[in-house]
Enzyme design. Structure first.
Site, mmCIF file in Angstrom:
data_model
loop_
_atom_site.group_PDB
_atom_site.id
_atom_site.type_symbol
_atom_site.label_atom_id
_atom_site.label_comp_id
_atom_site.label_asym_id
_atom_site.label_seq_id
_atom_site.Cartn_x
_atom_site.Cartn_y
_atom_site.Cartn_z
ATOM 1 N N GLY A 11 0.845 -1.203 0.000
ATOM 2 C CA GLY A 11 0.000 0.000 0.000
ATOM 3 C C GLY A 11 0.870 1.239 0.000
ATOM 4 O O GLY A 11 1.802 1.334 0.794
ATOM 5 N N ARG A 72 1.067 -5.071 -5.602
ATOM 6 C CA ARG A 72 1.147 -6.279 -4.771
ATOM 7 C C ARG A 72 1.465 -7.412 -5.738
ATOM 8 O O ARG A 72 0.946 -7.447 -6.855
ATOM 9 C CB ARG A 72 -0.169 -6.472 -4.021
ATOM 10 C CG ARG A 72 -0.375 -5.347 -2.984
ATOM 11 C CD ARG A 72 -1.318 -5.744 -1.867
ATOM 12 N NE ARG A 72 -1.216 -4.807 -0.742
ATOM 13 C CZ ARG A 72 -2.019 -3.756 -0.563
ATOM 14 N NH1 ARG A 72 -2.976 -3.493 -1.428
ATOM 15 N NH2 ARG A 72 -1.855 -2.977 0.489
ATOM 16 N N ASP A 103 5.019 -4.499 6.387
ATOM 17 C CA ASP A 103 5.598 -5.782 6.816
ATOM 18 C C ASP A 103 5.646 -6.811 5.697
ATOM 19 O O ASP A 103 6.590 -7.605 5.615
ATOM 20 C CB ASP A 103 4.879 -6.327 8.057
ATOM 21 C CG ASP A 103 3.422 -6.641 7.799
ATOM 22 O OD1 ASP A 103 2.826 -6.011 6.901
ATOM 23 O OD2 ASP A 103 2.872 -7.504 8.491
ATOM 24 N N THR A 126 3.894 2.751 5.484
ATOM 25 C CA THR A 126 2.507 2.265 5.538
ATOM 26 C C THR A 126 1.721 3.195 6.441
ATOM 27 O O THR A 126 2.227 3.613 7.484
ATOM 28 C CB THR A 126 2.415 0.817 6.072
ATOM 29 O OG1 THR A 126 1.033 0.534 6.378
ATOM 30 C CG2 THR A 126 3.232 0.572 7.320
ATOM 31 N N ASP A 128 -0.627 2.307 8.197
ATOM 32 C CA ASP A 128 -1.220 1.514 9.291
ATOM 33 C C ASP A 128 -0.505 1.634 10.637
ATOM 34 O O ASP A 128 -1.093 1.331 11.673
ATOM 35 C CB ASP A 128 -1.279 0.035 8.894
ATOM 36 C CG ASP A 128 -2.130 -0.203 7.644
ATOM 37 O OD1 ASP A 128 -2.963 0.657 7.324
ATOM 38 O OD2 ASP A 128 -1.935 -1.247 6.994
ATOM 39 N N ASP A 130 1.654 -0.351 11.854
ATOM 40 C CA ASP A 130 1.475 -1.683 12.454
ATOM 41 C C ASP A 130 2.791 -2.454 12.617
ATOM 42 O O ASP A 130 2.774 -3.669 12.767
ATOM 43 C CB ASP A 130 0.487 -2.505 11.609
ATOM 44 C CG ASP A 130 0.931 -2.651 10.156
ATOM 45 O OD1 ASP A 130 1.899 -1.987 9.751
ATOM 46 O OD2 ASP A 130 0.296 -3.432 9.426
ATOM 47 N N ARG A 172 -5.869 -1.953 8.689
ATOM 48 C CA ARG A 172 -5.821 -3.438 8.709
ATOM 49 C C ARG A 172 -6.136 -3.931 10.107
ATOM 50 O O ARG A 172 -7.141 -3.569 10.661
ATOM 51 C CB ARG A 172 -4.460 -3.947 8.246
ATOM 52 C CG ARG A 172 -4.267 -3.773 6.780
ATOM 53 C CD ARG A 172 -3.442 -4.916 6.208
ATOM 54 N NE ARG A 172 -3.375 -4.760 4.778
ATOM 55 C CZ ARG A 172 -2.348 -5.080 4.016
ATOM 56 N NH1 ARG A 172 -1.284 -5.610 4.560
ATOM 57 N NH2 ARG A 172 -2.396 -4.903 2.732
#
Ligand code: ADP
Ligand code: F6P
Length: 323
Positions: A11, A72, A103, A126, A128, A130, A172
């Protein structure tokens, strides 16, 4: 080391371009040649490689998206795909690779370094946030600002109509966008995958607020914790008289100029990543801890579990429960 490659993968996120800009400028300033790989691992497998000059990264530091484009690519998860990727690097005489992504992208870099001896450096890109080993990832700050501004505009119309709204945000399985945007928007409730909740708790919170005359309840819902429209329907069933809508902020969270924080982080992280390659300190990922740029072994970094900031969550909850 003479020639390095740089790619963006997974992303896209604001700040990736700042990192590409600084990778090229810092590397060229240190006598390296830089090759840009188009479309992440897909381009690496397909040999989509071009030399980047310092002028190629003029006027990109602020821009959202990524000038190297992204994709992707499931083939990269196979040995055959990884072999093709390594061949492209060899064909172009590329000795080191900077991977900017999340990741998943780091797992690709790990496969190249542990399986094929490619010298890699990862930069966390990202929205996110995360990744466990770093306090912040590129794009997170800008995405949170987008959500904050969205809620601010939403409140204008919700409040004058005595209307509540469930606002679904990205992330996510990570609740950080919801948490940081929620607390800074004084959202009436924040729902994240890390903190279990029941619909009854949401209903009770809204009912209590309505009883106290608080009619425009903004409930921020992380995508990993549910769907906005489903939750809206359940709340409406439990409180039939309520005026309530739902919205999904969606890909707007990945758009717009990078915030100053994301630009600065991108620039600092990229310079650090290139310096590591120059120093022969590779197969690592760059991060930031307590505002200091750090690097960590890629295998270790990927094995850590992200912890959720429960204290901040508790504070957010405490502040909006008070009447
Ligand atoms: P992000 O990097 O933002 O987490 P993804 O999880 O979609 O995004 O991963 C981006 C890409 O990284 C994947 O499309 C794939 O090409 C590569 N990738 C992900 N996981 C692996 C893996 N286990 N091994 C090799 N490559 C991987
Ligand atoms: O990882 C970034 C992210 O924006 C997530 O927050 C979201 O779940 C996902 O990517 C959306 O992916 P896509 O752009 O493929 O719809």
């Amino acid at each position: 080391m003479k020639r390095i490659g740089v790619l963006t993968s997974g992303g896209d996120s604001q700040g990736m371009n700042a990192a590409v800009y600084a990778t090229v400028r810092y590397a060229v300033d240190h006598g390296l040649e830089v090759y840009g790989i188009d479309l992440g691992y897909k381009g690496l497998i397909e040999g989509k490689v071009r030399k980047l000059s310092v002028t190629d990264v003029d006027d990109v530091i602020h821009r959202g998206g990524t000038i190297l484009r992204t994709a992707r690519c499931d083939e990269m998860k196979t040995q055959e795909g990884q072999r093709k990727a390594v061949q492209t690097l060899k064909d172009n005489g590329i000795d080191g690779l900077v991977v900017i992504g999340g990741d998943g992208s780091f797992n690709g870099a790990k496969a190249l370094s542990t399986g094929f001896g490619v010298q890699t450096m990862g930069i966390p890109g990202t929205i996110d946030n995360d990744l466990a080993y770093t306090d912040f990832t590129l794009g997170f700050d800008t995405a949170v600002n987008v959500v904050m501004n969205t809620i601010k505009m939403l409140r204008d119309t919700m409040s004058c109509n005595d209307r509540s709204c469930i606002v679904e945000v990205m992330g996510r399985n990570c609740g950080d966008i919801a948490l940081y945007a929620g607390i800074t928007s004084a959202a009436e409730m924040i729902l994240v995958p890390e903190i279990p909740f029941t619909v009854q708790q949401v209903v009770d919170r809204i009912k209590n607020n309505l009883d106290h005359g608080k009619m425009d309840n903004i409930i921020v819902l992380a995508e990993g914790a549910g769907k906005a429209e489903d939750l809206r329907a359940e709340v409406k069933k439990a409180i039939p008289g309520i005026n309530i809508r739902s919205m999904t902020v969606g890909h707007l969270q990945r758009g717009g100029d990078a915030s100053f924080q994301d630009r600065l982080l991108g620039v600092r992280m990229a310079a650090h990543a290139v310096q590591c390659l120059l120093d022969g300190k590779t197969n690592r990922v760059v991060g930031v801890r307590h505002n200091v740029i750090i690097d960590e072994d890629i295998v270790e970094a990927l094995s850590e579990r992200k912890s959720f900031n429960k204290e901040l969550y508790a504070l957010a909850d405490q502040l909006v429960e008070t009447f």
